[in-house]
Every structure is written in C-alpha cells, then in structure tokens.
Design a protein around this motif. Structure first.
Motif, PDB file in Angstrom:
ATOM      1  N   UNK A 137      -4.072  37.954  21.796  1.00 35.80           N
ATOM      2  CA  UNK A 137      -3.477  37.869  23.129  1.00 35.80           C
ATOM      3  C   UNK A 137      -3.703  36.502  23.778  1.00 35.80           C
ATOM      4  N   UNK A 138      -4.948  36.056  23.825  1.00 35.77           N
ATOM      5  CA  UNK A 138      -5.238  34.775  24.477  1.00 35.77           C
ATOM      6  C   UNK A 138      -4.670  33.597  23.703  1.00 35.77           C
ATOM      7  N   UNK A 139      -4.666  33.692  22.391  1.00 32.27           N
ATOM      8  CA  UNK A 139      -4.066  32.623  21.585  1.00 32.27           C
ATOM      9  C   UNK A 139      -2.589  32.464  21.950  1.00 32.27           C
ATOM     10  N   UNK A 140      -1.889  33.597  22.025  1.00 35.37           N
ATOM     11  CA  UNK A 140      -0.459  33.568  22.333  1.00 35.37           C
ATOM     12  C   UNK A 140      -0.193  33.062  23.741  1.00 35.37           C
ATOM     13  N   UNK A 141      -0.982  33.531  24.692  1.00 35.77           N
ATOM     14  CA  UNK A 141      -0.728  33.202  26.090  1.00 35.77           C
ATOM     15  C   UNK A 141      -1.239  31.830  26.497  1.00 35.77           C
ATOM     16  N   UNK A 142      -2.322  31.366  25.869  1.00 38.79           N
ATOM     17  CA  UNK A 142      -2.977  30.150  26.334  1.00 38.79           C
ATOM     18  C   UNK A 142      -2.705  28.922  25.476  1.00 38.79           C
ATOM     19  N   UNK A 143      -2.283  29.117  24.242  1.00 39.09           N
ATOM     20  CA  UNK A 143      -2.121  27.974  23.351  1.00 39.09           C
ATOM     21  C   UNK A 143      -0.670  27.572  23.184  1.00 39.09           C
ATOM     22  N   UNK A 144      -0.487  26.348  22.745  1.00 41.71           N
ATOM     23  CA  UNK A 144       0.847  25.855  22.411  1.00 41.71           C
ATOM     24  C   UNK A 144       1.035  25.931  20.901  1.00 41.71           C
ATOM     25  N   UNK A 145       2.286  25.824  20.480  1.00 45.45           N
ATOM     26  CA  UNK A 145       2.583  25.813  19.048  1.00 45.45           C
ATOM     27  C   UNK A 145       3.031  24.419  18.648  1.00 45.45           C
ATOM     28  N   UNK A 146       2.185  23.668  17.920  1.00 46.84           N
ATOM     29  CA  UNK A 146       2.556  22.309  17.506  1.00 46.84           C
ATOM     30  C   UNK A 146       3.744  22.287  16.557  1.00 46.84           C
ATOM     31  N   UNK A 147       4.090  23.441  15.976  1.00 45.37           N
ATOM     32  CA  UNK A 147       5.244  23.515  15.085  1.00 45.37           C
ATOM     33  C   UNK A 147       6.514  23.925  15.823  1.00 45.37           C
ATOM     34  N   UNK A 148       6.415  23.959  17.146  1.00 49.93           N
ATOM     35  CA  UNK A 148       7.589  24.247  17.969  1.00 49.93           C
ATOM     36  C   UNK A 148       7.510  23.462  19.272  1.00 49.93           C
ATOM     37  N   UNK A 149       7.503  22.133  19.126  1.00 49.86           N
ATOM     38  CA  UNK A 149       7.561  21.191  20.266  1.00 49.86           C
ATOM     39  C   UNK A 149       6.417  21.366  21.246  1.00 49.86           C
ATOM     40  N   UNK A 150       5.281  21.907  20.769  1.00 48.01           N
ATOM     41  CA  UNK A 150       4.113  22.144  21.614  1.00 48.01           C
ATOM     42  C   UNK A 150       4.422  23.015  22.824  1.00 48.01           C
ATOM     43  N   UNK A 151       5.397  23.895  22.657  1.00 46.96           N
ATOM     44  CA  UNK A 151       5.690  24.860  23.711  1.00 46.96           C
ATOM     45  C   UNK A 151       4.608  25.932  23.726  1.00 46.96           C
ATOM     46  N   UNK A 152       4.442  26.568  24.881  1.00 42.10           N
ATOM     47  CA  UNK A 152       3.542  27.719  24.944  1.00 42.10           C
ATOM     48  C   UNK A 152       3.955  28.706  23.858  1.00 42.10           C
ATOM     49  N   UNK A 153       2.982  29.142  23.064  1.00 40.48           N
ATOM     50  CA  UNK A 153       3.288  29.948  21.881  1.00 40.48           C
ATOM     51  C   UNK A 153       4.072  31.206  22.250  1.00 40.48           C
ATOM     52  N   UNK A 154       3.613  31.945  23.269  1.00 38.36           N
ATOM     53  CA  UNK A 154       4.279  33.181  23.654  1.00 38.36           C
ATOM     54  C   UNK A 154       5.719  32.944  24.097  1.00 38.36           C
ATOM     55  N   UNK A 155       5.964  31.820  24.752  1.00 36.13           N
ATOM     56  CA  UNK A 155       7.291  31.558  25.304  1.00 36.13           C
ATOM     57  C   UNK A 155       8.350  31.333  24.233  1.00 36.13           C
ATOM     58  N   UNK A 156       7.920  31.111  22.991  1.00 44.13           N
ATOM     59  CA  UNK A 156       8.889  30.837  21.921  1.00 44.13           C
ATOM     60  C   UNK A 156       9.472  32.106  21.309  1.00 44.13           C
ATOM     61  N   UNK A 157       8.926  33.279  21.667  1.00 44.46           N
ATOM     62  CA  UNK A 157       9.376  34.548  21.090  1.00 44.46           C
ATOM     63  C   UNK A 157      10.387  35.254  21.994  1.00 44.46           C
ATOM     64  N   UNK A 158      11.241  36.077  21.386  1.00 43.09           N
ATOM     65  CA  UNK A 158      12.110  36.965  22.151  1.00 43.09           C
ATOM     66  C   UNK A 158      11.237  37.961  22.915  1.00 43.09           C
ATOM     67  N   UNK A 159      11.419  38.021  24.242  1.00 43.98           N
ATOM     68  CA  UNK A 159      10.571  38.881  25.065  1.00 43.98           C
ATOM     69  C   UNK A 159      10.684  40.351  24.664  1.00 43.98           C
TER      70      UNK A 159
END
Length: 497
Positions: A137-159
């Motif tokens: 949970x915290x990884x998804x909500x708090x971290x970015x994804x360097x393999x997707x333009x450093x966007x917030x990891x959770x924000x890159x998924x279909x809600x």
C-alpha cells in the motif's frame, strides 16, 4: 478443414506448455521500508533507478507466458530489464496452473517462496491477512515509478482495476496487476457491408435496428454462448444491461467509499430492498435481453463461448461478443475469409430505458497477472524485487506486452501500435462497473440460476415474475448466510465498524 476446427487447433497450440525453470538465492538481511526503497532510488544514478553494486538473482514464479509467443515476449522483457539493471538477474519458474496454488502454499509455509510470485488477487489478499506477503500500500501510494516517467506509482493504474485489487476488509494492497482481459464486440465487416451497414451502432436501440437490417438481408445477426455449465455470454449481457441502470444506486450502496460495491454492501442492499430483482429497474434487463435474443443464432442454450466464436469464424454470422484475448488468434488464422472489426458493445440509452445513466462500462477488466512479494524477501533482494515489479508495471514493458501478445494492461499510458486498429480497439475505453452482482463474487447459486432459468425464460417456458422470484430468493438466502457467518448487521454497519 473447417474454420472452427482450425481455430480450436490454433487456440490449443497457443496454450501448449513448455516449462522454463530457474533457481535463485536469498540474501538474508533486514526488510526494507517504502522510505528506504525511495531513498535508494533517489541516491541512484541519473536515470532515477536504483542500481545494486553487486549481482542479485531474483526468482519469479508464475503460470503465465508459457506458450511459444509468451516465451518470446518474456525473453524480450527480461532482456529489456537487463539493459536497465545489468546486476539484477531474474530467473523465471513456470508452475502448471492446476498445481500452482498447492505448490505456492507449501513454499509459503516452508519459508521458501520465490522473491516474486503470481497470484489471483483474492489469494494475495488472504496471504496479506496471514502475514505471508508484503503490504504494498505505502509503496504504491508514496513512491514513484522510474519506469513510467517517475509518476506516482498508484496514479499509473486504472482506478477501477485497483479498486478490485484492494482488500475490502482493510483497504490494503497485497499485489499489483500486470495484465487483464476485456470483452469486445467482434463483427464481420464483409457481412455488414453486404447488408448496407457502414456505421456500427453505438446504442442498444441502434443495435436492435442493425439486427433487423441484417436479418432482412438474410444474415444471422448474432451468435451467443449460453450453455448452463458456462453461461458467460448471458452473464455479459446481464451486466451490459444492468450496469447503466444500477449507476444511480452506487452511492447509496458504497458505504465505505471505496468505489467498489463489496460483498457486505451487496448483502446490505439486498436486506434493505435496494437490490430486488423482482422490482424495477432490476427486473427490466430481462425483457431487453429477450428482445435481443430473437436475433441470436439457434441453439445458443447448448453452445459455450468457444463454440459461439467458432461459428462466427465460419463467416456466416455478423457479430459475436467475446474475450479480446482471442483476437490475435483469429486475425492470424490463414483460413479467415473475411475482415474482422472490433468495437465496444453498444450502450443502453434512455431510449431503451428511462432510468439508464447512459454510462458505458467495460465487461471484464478484472485484475490479472497479479504479483506478490513474500515477507521472506528482504534487504537488497526486496529492493531488487520492488524495482522489477515497477518495471513490469512500467510503460515500456506494458507496451511490449500489449503489442507482442495483443493483451490488455491496467497501465494507463501504454503505447499501442497505431498501425493495428484491432489492437487499438481491444484496450480500455471505459471504467469497469463497481457492482459485480452478476458474477460468482456474491453468490454462485444466483450466478448459475440466472442462466439455467434464463434459458426457460427466453424460450417462454417460465414467466418473468417466476424467473426474477427465483433469483431474488437466491440473493436473500445468500445474504442470510453471510449475516449468520460474518455477523453483519445494521448495528455494526455491515461489518465496517
């Protein structure tokens, strides 16, 4: 060779299994936190990725990607990851799907689970409650994804997909999905042109008119599988009709505000009479389906979805509604005698029912390819596992998966081959309905009876009142069983307090 047999042979070939196994070593050290993984990323090289300064081997177990095409995709995927992370080696272990869960539970109990492993998302939820896997949970909500333009990891998924991954009992995420499947309307462009149809219908009312035109031209409009043992095609139509009608109930049903109507919320809705299949608008979906069924190829009650698809492939029926994952198999069939089109199923509009929201929902969209990390993966192994998990849900690998295998991913910004209109059409266009009433999600008896008695209703052997009464009785029995088993009541806010 008949078209149906050709398709079946190609389907079986695509599912042929060839095992690829590997072994990895564990590094015993303390478990990393979300903050430490983000710090590792922040102190890494200029590309934003964490890079280990020593070789690390990850072991990854799954039942997926073991067809010839799947293996080719996997090879490209791991080669691509190696370019980003030359010190991380990922060894892939295939376990047959019929043995997988038993094997995995043995590994978890013995503390020998691989660093990453595939699960169904509901398994992952239980493993997290048992303390066997890491809370993401915290990884998804708090971290970015360097393999997707450093966007917030959770924000890159279909809600709508992540709402299903979240454990409704605690609001946590035990896994992340890497792929999925959607159902689409397949149509024969040649037969449409023969009937003088140059535009596909966008509403259910227009679909019925299109069916009339096709029938008038001597063309069977639709083929549907409604075999009792499977029933998928019929359940899809139940959902396609109900979802727009149920939109207005969602806010009242969603007492915990997760955006997904969970089992306890369905039970509450049944108890309070919000969900009552014998009343409007719930019962109104069945006359709509019955009107549509007059255009279906005969024998649908004894036909499953694969048989329906084979009938469509023979080139004599204009449309079918099926799983998008078949598209590549169909398109690559050398015996195909017509051009296939793919589109969304027409939306139920207010001209067909005054209570319709007119909102189109995807059929399918369940999270698949879900990956967990066990609590025994710690230290640098965990950092590497988390990095690989981000790669698998990053833009480049997700795009590779879509374009190589004609799949669907829950990642929003995948790059789909613009020269392939069929592949473009297979992707997410809409959200997934939050109400999963017409699945085994709430009650399998209701799920099975809706098809079994639905056959009788469509053939005028059972009245609408009799049919919907059976279904409502199923829902009430299921609700009562949940109340007895779980102790849900108005006093404890149906298990939310």
């Amino acid at each position: 060779m008949k078209m149906g047999k050709k398709l079946l042979a190609m389907t079986l070939a695509a599912l042929t299994l060839t095992a690829l196994t590997g072994c990895g070593e564990k590094t015993e050290s303390s478990q990393a936190s979300p903050e430490s993984t983000q710090e590792a990323v922040n102190t890494g090289q200029a590309d934003g990725n964490w890079h280990p300064d020593k070789p690390i081997t990850l072991k990854w177990a799954t039942w997926e990607h073991n067809s010839a095409e799947g293996q080719e995709y996997l090879k490209k995927s791991l080669e691509l990851y190696k370019k980003y992370q030359p010190n991380i080696t990922v060894e892939y272990e295939y376990i047959a799907s019929d043995q997988y869960q038993t094997w995995l539970q043995t590994q978890l109990m013995g503390g020998t689970a691989p660093d990453l492993f595939l699960v169904r998302h509901t398994w992952g939820q239980q493993y997290l409650r048992d303390g066997s896997v890491i809370d993401l949970t915290d990884y998804l909500n708090q971290e970015t994804n360097p393999y997707n333009s450093n966007l917030n990891w959770m924000s890159t998924f279909q809600e709508s997909v992540m709402a299903q991954v979240m454990d409704p009992t605690n609001g946590k995420y035990a896994s992340v999905p890497t792929n999925g499947v959607l159902c689409k309307l397949f149509y024969n462009k040649d037969l449409m042109a023969k009937a003088g149809i140059d535009t596909m219908p966008s509403t259910f009312a227009e679909l019925l008119e299109t069916c009339k035109v096709l029938q008038g031209a001597g063309i069977t409009p639709m083929v549907v599988g409604m075999k009792v043992s499977e029933g998928g095609g019929y359940h899809w139509f139940e959902r396609l009709m109900m979802d727009p009608l149920a939109t207005r109930f969602i806010e009242d049903l969603d007492i915990n505000g997760t955006g997904l109507i969970e089992v306890n919320e369905i039970a509450r809705g049944v108890d309070q009479g919000v969900i009552d299949i014998t009343k409007k608008p719930w019962k109104d979906i069945y006359p709509l389906i019955k009107e549509f069924s007059q255009y279906w190829y005969p024998g649908y009650t004894a036909m499953d979805n694969n048989e329906a698809l084979e009938q469509f492939m023979r080139g004599e029926i204009a449309m079918t509604f099926s799983v998008g994952s078949y598209a590549k198999i169909m398109a690559s069939n050398p015996d195909l005698s017509f051009e296939i089109g793919i589109t969304e199923f027409p939306t139920l509009g207010t001209e067909s029912h005054p209570d319709s929201s007119g909102i189109a929902y995807e059929i399918g969209g369940a999270p698949q390819g879900n990956i967990c990390i066990p609590t025994t993966t710690t230290g640098d192994q965990l950092l590497a596992a988390m990095d690989f998990l981000k790669f698998k849900t990053g833009q480049e690998d997700s795009s590779l998966y879509v374009n190589e295998l004609w799949g669907v991913t829950p990642i929003k910004n995948v790059e789909v081959n613009s020269d392939n209109p069929m592949l473009q059409a297979l992707q997410f266009k809409n959200d997934v309905s939050p109400l999963k009433l017409y699945e085994t999600y709430f009650d399998k008896q209701f799920f099975d009876d809706s098809v079994m008695y639905g056959q009788l209703y469509l053939q005028d052997e059972m009245s609408l009142e009799e049919y919907t009464q059976v279904l409502q009785e199923d829902l009430v029995k299921a609700k009562d069983n949940y109340v007895k088993k779980e102790g849900w009541s108005e006093e404890n806010n149906w298990g939310e307090d």
